[in-house]
Design an enzyme around this catalytic site. Sequence first.
Site, short mmCIF file in Angstrom:
data_model
loop_
_atom_site.label_atom_id
_atom_site.label_comp_id
_atom_site.label_asym_id
_atom_site.label_seq_id
_atom_site.Cartn_x
_atom_site.Cartn_y
_atom_site.Cartn_z
N GLY A 54 2.47 2.14 10.50
CA GLY A 54 3.30 3.22 10.74
C GLY A 54 4.45 3.60 12.22
O GLY A 54 5.42 4.44 11.75
N SER B 71 3.82 -2.34 10.68
CA SER B 71 5.37 -1.94 10.89
C SER B 71 5.70 -3.69 10.56
O SER B 71 6.56 -4.12 10.83
CB SER B 71 5.40 -1.83 11.75
N GLU C 166 -6.65 4.76 7.87
CA GLU C 166 -6.77 5.82 8.37
C GLU C 166 -7.56 6.33 7.61
O GLU C 166 -7.61 7.27 7.78
CB GLU C 166 -5.13 6.21 7.10
N GLY D 119 2.46 -1.06 4.20
CA GLY D 119 3.32 0.35 4.25
C GLY D 119 4.26 1.10 3.72
O GLY D 119 4.82 0.45 2.02
N GLY D 120 5.43 1.47 4.65
CA GLY D 120 6.18 1.94 4.68
C GLY D 120 7.57 1.52 3.63
O GLY D 120 8.10 2.00 2.57
N HIS E 15 -9.50 1.34 4.87
CA HIS E 15 -7.89 1.35 6.11
C HIS E 15 -8.03 2.59 7.06
O HIS E 15 -8.77 3.03 7.02
CB HIS E 15 -7.02 2.09 5.11
N ASN F 210 0.93 -0.80 -0.07
CA ASN F 210 -0.09 -0.02 0.07
C ASN F 210 0.54 0.92 -0.15
O ASN F 210 1.57 1.69 1.08
CB ASN F 210 -1.21 -0.44 0.71
N TRP F 211 1.04 2.15 -0.91
CA TRP F 211 1.77 3.16 -1.42
C TRP F 211 1.20 4.42 -0.48
O TRP F 211 2.28 5.47 -0.29
CB TRP F 211 2.12 3.05 -3.02
N LYS F 212 0.36 4.14 -0.39
CA LYS F 212 -0.62 5.40 0.47
C LYS F 212 0.00 6.39 -0.52
O LYS F 212 -0.52 6.61 -1.84
CB LYS F 212 -0.28 5.34 2.02
N GLU G 208 -5.09 -5.31 10.98
CA GLU G 208 -3.97 -4.09 11.11
C GLU G 208 -3.98 -3.53 12.92
O GLU G 208 -5.29 -2.73 12.65
CB GLU G 208 -4.10 -2.94 9.92
P1 PGA Z 1 2.72 0.48 7.53
O1 PGA Z 1 1.53 0.29 6.85
O2 PGA Z 1 3.83 -1.31 6.79
O3 PGA Z 1 3.97 1.48 7.61
O4 PGA Z 1 3.32 -0.28 9.34
C1 PGA Z 1 0.95 -0.63 6.82
C2 PGA Z 1 -0.53 -0.18 6.69
O5 PGA Z 1 -0.95 0.47 6.52
O6 PGA Z 1 -1.02 -0.94 6.03
#
Ligand code: PGA
Length: 259
Positions: free
Chosen positions: A176, A216, A100, A237-238, A98, A12-14, A170
Amino acid sequence: MRELVRPVVAGNWKMHKTISEARQLAAEIVSQAPALTMASIILIPPFTAIQEVKKTVGDSGILVGGQNLFWEEEGAFTGEISAHQLKEAGCDFVIIGHSERRQYFGETDETVSQKVLAARRHGLIPIVCVGENLEERKSGKTLKKIKVQLENSLFSLAEEEFKMVILAYEPIWAIGTGQNATPEQAEEVHGYIRQLIADRYSQDLSSCAIILYGGSVKPANSFSLIKEKDINGFLVGGASLSAESFLSIVKEANRVNEG
Ligand code: PGA
């Protein structure tokens, strides 16, 4: 879902990567991934880069998804994007709910439910996210939170539709933050989700459900997590923002297939 090769690793490149940056990252992933045929890889760029990423992955077998959608078919909904538009741009998957989106954009289990239906109407596979925040974990409310989220957003689906949904556990406190759930913490929730699916639908559907872990995920913790029996892959994510770390995660996840 029976069709996808496991493990499933989604990046997920956000809100990262311009079109040209996305092209470059996708190209690096394609050029280094062919040896890794034992996993399903899904790239989830921002909307503006979906078409370019789809073009770049070509017939490599790497899959593409969107990060969100709106449930209406079309109309005066400034700033929104429909399932049909995502599909035409090259998506086969879409992240829904998600944390977020829930935290910053007011999404709820009810909107998740509507979005899942819209995705399915257009043949998109929803990747539905659930998870507790730190306070809920500390006060022992994790499993209750997960149950309510699943009941309110997914369990009214018919079995045939639920089959086509991927779940992602999650924990919000792990997203993050660099602090992942331990394999034991993650497995407890994944096993619980599988049990809830068995109770609501059937044992058969439960055992073939794909449940990803996200929060993470890094090359260094992915093997210990994927070894857990109810973890079928990752939503990253990251660490999905560089080909090197993303493919290291894919490689680590793949080790479960190596016997
Ligand atoms: P992260 O994000 O790997 O940066 O913790 C995961 C996600 O939001 O799907």
